[in-house]
Design a protein around this motif. Structure first.
Motif, PDB file in Angstrom:
ATOM      1  N   HIS A  63       0.464  -4.285   6.800  1.00  0.00           N
ATOM      2  CA  HIS A  63      -0.116  -5.622   6.720  1.00  0.00           C
ATOM      3  C   HIS A  63      -0.263  -6.167   5.304  1.00  0.00           C
ATOM      4  O   HIS A  63      -0.537  -7.361   5.148  1.00  0.00           O
ATOM      5  N   LEU A  64      -0.113  -5.312   4.306  1.00  0.00           N
ATOM      6  CA  LEU A  64      -0.234  -5.793   2.930  1.00  0.00           C
ATOM      7  C   LEU A  64       1.059  -5.590   2.138  1.00  0.00           C
ATOM      8  O   LEU A  64       1.592  -6.528   1.573  1.00  0.00           O
ATOM      9  N   VAL A  65       1.570  -4.397   2.123  1.00  0.00           N
ATOM     10  CA  VAL A  65       2.764  -4.101   1.325  1.00  0.00           C
ATOM     11  C   VAL A  65       4.001  -4.746   1.927  1.00  0.00           C
ATOM     12  O   VAL A  65       4.783  -5.390   1.220  1.00  0.00           O
ATOM     13  N   ASN A  66       4.189  -4.584   3.236  1.00  0.00           N
ATOM     14  CA  ASN A  66       5.406  -5.072   3.882  1.00  0.00           C
ATOM     15  C   ASN A  66       5.306  -6.515   4.375  1.00  0.00           C
ATOM     16  O   ASN A  66       6.268  -7.038   4.913  1.00  0.00           O
ATOM     17  N   GLU A  67       4.163  -7.135   4.219  1.00  0.00           N
ATOM     18  CA  GLU A  67       3.967  -8.523   4.670  1.00  0.00           C
ATOM     19  C   GLU A  67       4.568  -9.477   3.635  1.00  0.00           C
ATOM     20  O   GLU A  67       4.154  -9.486   2.484  1.00  0.00           O
ATOM     21  N   PRO A  68       5.558 -10.276   4.041  1.00  0.00           N
ATOM     22  CA  PRO A  68       6.221 -11.150   3.073  1.00  0.00           C
ATOM     23  C   PRO A  68       5.377 -12.355   2.637  1.00  0.00           C
ATOM     24  O   PRO A  68       5.564 -12.863   1.536  1.00  0.00           O
ATOM     25  N   GLU A  69       4.459 -12.794   3.465  1.00  0.00           N
ATOM     26  CA  GLU A  69       3.678 -13.989   3.144  1.00  0.00           C
ATOM     27  C   GLU A  69       2.401 -13.642   2.388  1.00  0.00           C
ATOM     28  O   GLU A  69       1.556 -12.898   2.888  1.00  0.00           O
ATOM     29  N   GLN A  70       2.244 -14.189   1.206  1.00  0.00           N
ATOM     30  CA  GLN A  70       1.065 -13.949   0.368  1.00  0.00           C
ATOM     31  C   GLN A  70      -0.217 -14.328   1.097  1.00  0.00           C
ATOM     32  O   GLN A  70      -1.203 -13.594   1.051  1.00  0.00           O
ATOM     33  N   ALA A  71      -0.216 -15.445   1.791  1.00  0.00           N
ATOM     34  CA  ALA A  71      -1.428 -15.889   2.498  1.00  0.00           C
ATOM     35  C   ALA A  71      -1.841 -14.881   3.566  1.00  0.00           C
ATOM     36  O   ALA A  71      -3.042 -14.619   3.743  1.00  0.00           O
ATOM     37  N   ASN A  72      -0.873 -14.310   4.265  1.00  0.00           N
ATOM     38  CA  ASN A  72      -1.189 -13.308   5.286  1.00  0.00           C
ATOM     39  C   ASN A  72      -1.740 -12.040   4.647  1.00  0.00           C
ATOM     40  O   ASN A  72      -2.648 -11.411   5.198  1.00  0.00           O
ATOM     41  N   ARG A  73      -1.196 -11.649   3.507  1.00  0.00           N
ATOM     42  CA  ARG A  73      -1.706 -10.455   2.807  1.00  0.00           C
ATOM     43  C   ARG A  73      -3.152 -10.664   2.407  1.00  0.00           C
ATOM     44  O   ARG A  73      -3.993  -9.785   2.576  1.00  0.00           O
ATOM     45  N   GLU A  74      -3.427 -11.834   1.859  1.00  0.00           N
ATOM     46  CA  GLU A  74      -4.798 -12.126   1.443  1.00  0.00           C
ATOM     47  C   GLU A  74      -5.745 -12.152   2.634  1.00  0.00           C
ATOM     48  O   GLU A  74      -6.869 -11.665   2.549  1.00  0.00           O
ATOM     49  N   ALA A  75      -5.300 -12.690   3.756  1.00  0.00           N
ATOM     50  CA  ALA A  75      -6.127 -12.744   4.956  1.00  0.00           C
ATOM     51  C   ALA A  75      -6.402 -11.345   5.495  1.00  0.00           C
ATOM     52  O   ALA A  75      -7.472 -11.090   6.057  1.00  0.00           O
ATOM     53  N   GLU A  76      -5.455 -10.432   5.356  1.00  0.00           N
ATOM     54  CA  GLU A  76      -5.614  -9.062   5.859  1.00  0.00           C
ATOM     55  C   GLU A  76      -6.490  -8.201   4.959  1.00  0.00           C
ATOM     56  O   GLU A  76      -7.082  -7.231   5.403  1.00  0.00           O
ATOM     57  N   LEU A  77      -6.585  -8.552   3.692  1.00  0.00           N
ATOM     58  CA  LEU A  77      -7.304  -7.722   2.736  1.00  0.00           C
ATOM     59  C   LEU A  77      -8.814  -7.702   2.990  1.00  0.00           C
ATOM     60  O   LEU A  77      -9.421  -6.631   3.022  1.00  0.00           O
ATOM     61  N   ALA A  78      -9.415  -8.856   3.190  1.00  0.00           N
ATOM     62  CA  ALA A  78     -10.871  -8.926   3.328  1.00  0.00           C
ATOM     63  C   ALA A  78     -11.400  -8.079   4.490  1.00  0.00           C
ATOM     64  O   ALA A  78     -12.352  -7.306   4.288  1.00  0.00           O
TER      65      ALA A  78
END
Length: 89
Positions: A63-78
């Motif tokens: 969900h973070l490393v392999n996710e191409p969309e920056q917005a999705n990575r940020e949403a998954e981090l929190a």
């Protein structure tokens, strides 16, 4: 999703934890030595930590490393940081 892909490995870990918890219950019922009980509790804690580590690693990679969309990575981090902080309390 990593929990689906790694389902069998994760379930094997859960079953080991269940077996360890059942062994702890037997030890308590049999009034085993407290050092043996402490060792069993430590083993359970280690197994749970290993399970948590495996799921966190899969989540971070998928969900973070392999996710191409920056917005999705940020949403998954929190949410994952929230769970990690709660787990470490």
């Amino acid at each position: 999703m990593h929990t689906i892909r790694d389902k069998n490995k994760l379930l094997a870990r859960v079953r080991r934890i269940q077996g360890q918890a059942q062994a702890l219950e037997r030890q308590l019922n049999e009034e085993s030595d407290c050092v043996e009980i402490l060792q069993q509790i430590a083993a359970i804690r280690g197994a749970v930590n290993g399970l948590m580590g495996a799921v966190i690693e899969g989540h971070l990679v998928d969900h973070l490393v392999n996710e191409p969309e920056q917005a999705n990575r940020e949403a998954e981090l929190a949410p994952v940081l929230h769970v990690i902080k709660a787990y470490l309390k």
